[in-house]
Enzyme design. Sequence first.
Site, PDB file in Angstrom:
ATOM      1  N   TYR A 151       0.841  -1.206   0.000  1.00  0.00           N
ATOM      2  CA  TYR A 151       0.000   0.000   0.000  1.00  0.00           C
ATOM      3  C   TYR A 151       0.881   1.263   0.000  1.00  0.00           C
ATOM      4  O   TYR A 151       0.643   2.203  -0.772  1.00  0.00           O
ATOM      5  CB  TYR A 151      -0.906  -0.051   1.235  1.00  0.00           C
ATOM      6  CG  TYR A 151      -1.847   1.112   1.433  1.00  0.00           C
ATOM      7  CD1 TYR A 151      -2.942   1.294   0.594  1.00  0.00           C
ATOM      8  CD2 TYR A 151      -1.665   2.005   2.497  1.00  0.00           C
ATOM      9  CE1 TYR A 151      -3.823   2.349   0.788  1.00  0.00           C
ATOM     10  CE2 TYR A 151      -2.544   3.057   2.711  1.00  0.00           C
ATOM     11  CZ  TYR A 151      -3.620   3.227   1.859  1.00  0.00           C
ATOM     12  OH  TYR A 151      -4.493   4.274   2.068  1.00  0.00           O
ATOM     13  N   LYS A 155       1.090   4.217  -2.786  1.00  0.00           N
ATOM     14  CA  LYS A 155       0.774   5.607  -2.441  1.00  0.00           C
ATOM     15  C   LYS A 155       1.975   6.538  -2.659  1.00  0.00           C
ATOM     16  O   LYS A 155       1.811   7.715  -3.001  1.00  0.00           O
ATOM     17  CB  LYS A 155       0.288   5.688  -0.983  1.00  0.00           C
ATOM     18  CG  LYS A 155      -1.073   4.993  -0.762  1.00  0.00           C
ATOM     19  CD  LYS A 155      -2.160   5.646  -1.600  1.00  0.00           C
ATOM     20  CE  LYS A 155      -3.547   5.128  -1.285  1.00  0.00           C
ATOM     21  NZ  LYS A 155      -4.581   5.768  -2.098  1.00  0.00           N
TER      22      LYS A 155
HETATM   23  N1  LIG Z   1      -9.455   6.215   5.579  1.00  0.00           N
HETATM   24  C1  LIG Z   1      -8.220   6.607   5.791  1.00  0.00           C
HETATM   25  O1  LIG Z   1      -7.784   6.758   6.931  1.00  0.00           O
HETATM   26  C2  LIG Z   1      -7.287   6.912   4.646  1.00  0.00           C
HETATM   27  C3  LIG Z   1      -6.010   7.398   4.957  1.00  0.00           C
HETATM   28  C4  LIG Z   1      -5.143   7.707   3.917  1.00  0.00           C
HETATM   29  C5  LIG Z   1      -5.535   7.532   2.608  1.00  0.00           C
HETATM   30  N2  LIG Z   1      -6.778   7.040   2.333  1.00  0.00           N
HETATM   31  C6  LIG Z   1      -7.120   6.856   0.929  1.00  0.00           C
HETATM   32  O2  LIG Z   1      -8.323   7.551   0.647  1.00  0.00           O
HETATM   33  C7  LIG Z   1      -9.051   6.861  -0.374  1.00  0.00           C
HETATM   34  C8  LIG Z   1     -10.472   6.585   0.117  1.00  0.00           C
HETATM   35  O3  LIG Z   1     -10.389   5.816   1.302  1.00  0.00           O
HETATM   36  P1  LIG Z   1     -11.685   5.438   2.176  1.00  0.00           P
HETATM   37  O4  LIG Z   1     -11.214   5.285   3.562  1.00  0.00           O
HETATM   38  O5  LIG Z   1     -12.794   6.332   1.868  1.00  0.00           O
HETATM   39  O6  LIG Z   1     -11.947   3.953   1.608  1.00  0.00           O
HETATM   40  P2  LIG Z   1     -13.270   3.086   1.560  1.00  0.00           P
HETATM   41  O7  LIG Z   1     -14.282   3.581   2.521  1.00  0.00           O
HETATM   42  O8  LIG Z   1     -12.794   1.669   1.646  1.00  0.00           O
HETATM   43  O9  LIG Z   1     -13.809   3.372   0.060  1.00  0.00           O
HETATM   44  C9  LIG Z   1     -13.035   2.978  -1.037  1.00  0.00           C
HETATM   45  C10 LIG Z   1     -13.717   3.436  -2.309  1.00  0.00           C
HETATM   46  O10 LIG Z   1     -12.896   3.018  -3.413  1.00  0.00           O
HETATM   47  C11 LIG Z   1     -13.712   2.318  -4.336  1.00  0.00           C
HETATM   48  N3  LIG Z   1     -12.955   1.325  -5.066  1.00  0.00           N
HETATM   49  C12 LIG Z   1     -12.200   0.307  -4.579  1.00  0.00           C
HETATM   50  N4  LIG Z   1     -11.658  -0.403  -5.580  1.00  0.00           N
HETATM   51  C13 LIG Z   1     -12.077   0.191  -6.734  1.00  0.00           C
HETATM   52  C14 LIG Z   1     -11.853  -0.063  -8.107  1.00  0.00           C
HETATM   53  N5  LIG Z   1     -11.075  -1.084  -8.502  1.00  0.00           N
HETATM   54  N6  LIG Z   1     -12.432   0.743  -9.025  1.00  0.00           N
HETATM   55  C15 LIG Z   1     -13.218   1.772  -8.642  1.00  0.00           C
HETATM   56  N7  LIG Z   1     -13.467   2.064  -7.351  1.00  0.00           N
HETATM   57  C16 LIG Z   1     -12.911   1.286  -6.414  1.00  0.00           C
HETATM   58  C17 LIG Z   1     -14.807   1.704  -3.506  1.00  0.00           C
HETATM   59  O11 LIG Z   1     -15.903   1.417  -4.362  1.00  0.00           O
HETATM   60  P3  LIG Z   1     -16.873   0.153  -4.044  1.00  0.00           P
HETATM   61  O12 LIG Z   1     -17.612   0.541  -2.809  1.00  0.00           O
HETATM   62  O13 LIG Z   1     -17.743   0.069  -5.229  1.00  0.00           O
HETATM   63  O14 LIG Z   1     -15.967  -1.022  -3.852  1.00  0.00           O
HETATM   64  C18 LIG Z   1     -15.073   2.831  -2.511  1.00  0.00           C
HETATM   65  O15 LIG Z   1     -15.928   3.798  -3.076  1.00  0.00           O
HETATM   66  C19 LIG Z   1      -8.254   5.589  -0.681  1.00  0.00           C
HETATM   67  O16 LIG Z   1      -7.440   5.800  -1.812  1.00  0.00           O
HETATM   68  C20 LIG Z   1      -7.398   5.415   0.548  1.00  0.00           C
HETATM   69  O17 LIG Z   1      -6.221   4.698   0.283  1.00  0.00           O
HETATM   70  C21 LIG Z   1      -7.658   6.726   3.320  1.00  0.00           C
END
Ligand SMILES: NC(=O)c1ccc[n+]([C@@H]2O[C@H](COP(=O)([O-])OP(=O)(O)OC[C@H]3O[C@@H](n4cnc5c(N)ncnc54)[C@H](OP(=O)(O)O)[C@@H]3O)[C@@H](O)[C@H]2O)c1
Length: 243
Positions: A151, A155
């Site tokens: 990951y 990133k």
């Molecule tokens: N939460 C954190 O603390 C955090 C911290 C740093 C960075 N981030 C980054 O922020 C972003 C959003 O994170 P989140 O926490 O909101 O994650 P999340 O709640 O798990 O949501 C992930 C989203 O990505 C979509 N997705 C996954 N695989 C996909 C694919 N192959 N094609 C199209 N869409 C896809 C999912 O769609 P489906 O529902 O249809 O699967 C969902 O809408 C990510 O890139 C993550 O790495 C998050």
Amino acid sequence: MNTSKPVAVVTGGSRGIGRAICLQLAKDGFHVVVNYAKSRESADTVVSEITGSGGSAVAMGFDVANPDEVDAAFEKIGAVEVLVNNAGITSDALLLRMKNEDLDRTLNVDLKGAIFCTRAVTKPMMKARKGSIVFISSVVGETGNAGQAAYSAAKAGMLGFMKSVARELSSRNIRSNAITPGYIQTEMTGVLTESQKEAILRSIPIGTLGQPEDIAYAVSFLASDKSRYVTGQVLGINGGMLM
Ligand SMILES: NC(=O)c1ccc[n+]([C@@H]2O[C@H](COP(=O)([O-])OP(=O)(O)OC[C@H]3O[C@@H](n4cnc5c(N)ncnc54)[C@H](OP(=O)(O)O)[C@@H]3O)[C@@H](O)[C@H]2O)c1
């Protein structure tokens, strides 16, 4: 796309941070394309929330890791002013236990997915001589994290790619920037145990997890002309975890 508003595409807009970004960009006046991979119902709910409060949006399913699906989707969308590369997955494992298929899937979705989508919007953005591309990377792409090697690699790769895009396309009035969130309260961090959460909170000067809106406010700025002189930058939104 049949709209008089500028179009913003948010990958992974169905849940979590992506959902908050969709709601914010709709408030800012964009016609929002809410992308999802599997969660059609959640994406439809986001669209209803937006249209219910006077905004405009459409749900569109495609797998960002599949270049043919990505190209076909962007062909259909046409002109795009803002692309937010937000879709992401995690596959946590210590290095010795890392499986090839997990490594491939993580790099394919988190890194190559962002590259495929960016490549697909380049032509329409160059034609319009306007565009803003925002990459949702992660603080662990800057610091590394034990158990998250794949990951973190994806990133961190995003940041190098984002800067190359900024160098290549800024003269065409296309800006490229990244946000590196710390720990934000979503389903992705919902899997953490209480003791993991406590340890994380001790490392955050502000002392709480972030909310999806904290990321959406920054995207709103980077998507707008208020950031017209900002490109190639990494904006950390992490409660002070990394300074
Ligand atoms: N939460 C954190 O603390 C955090 C911290 C740093 C960075 N981030 C980054 O922020 C972003 C959003 O994170 P989140 O926490 O909101 O994650 P999340 O709640 O798990 O949501 C992930 C989203 O990505 C979509 N997705 C996954 N695989 C996909 C694919 N192959 N094609 C199209 N869409 C896809 C999912 O769609 P489906 O529902 O249809 O699967 C969902 O809408 C990510 O890139 C993550 O790495 C998050």
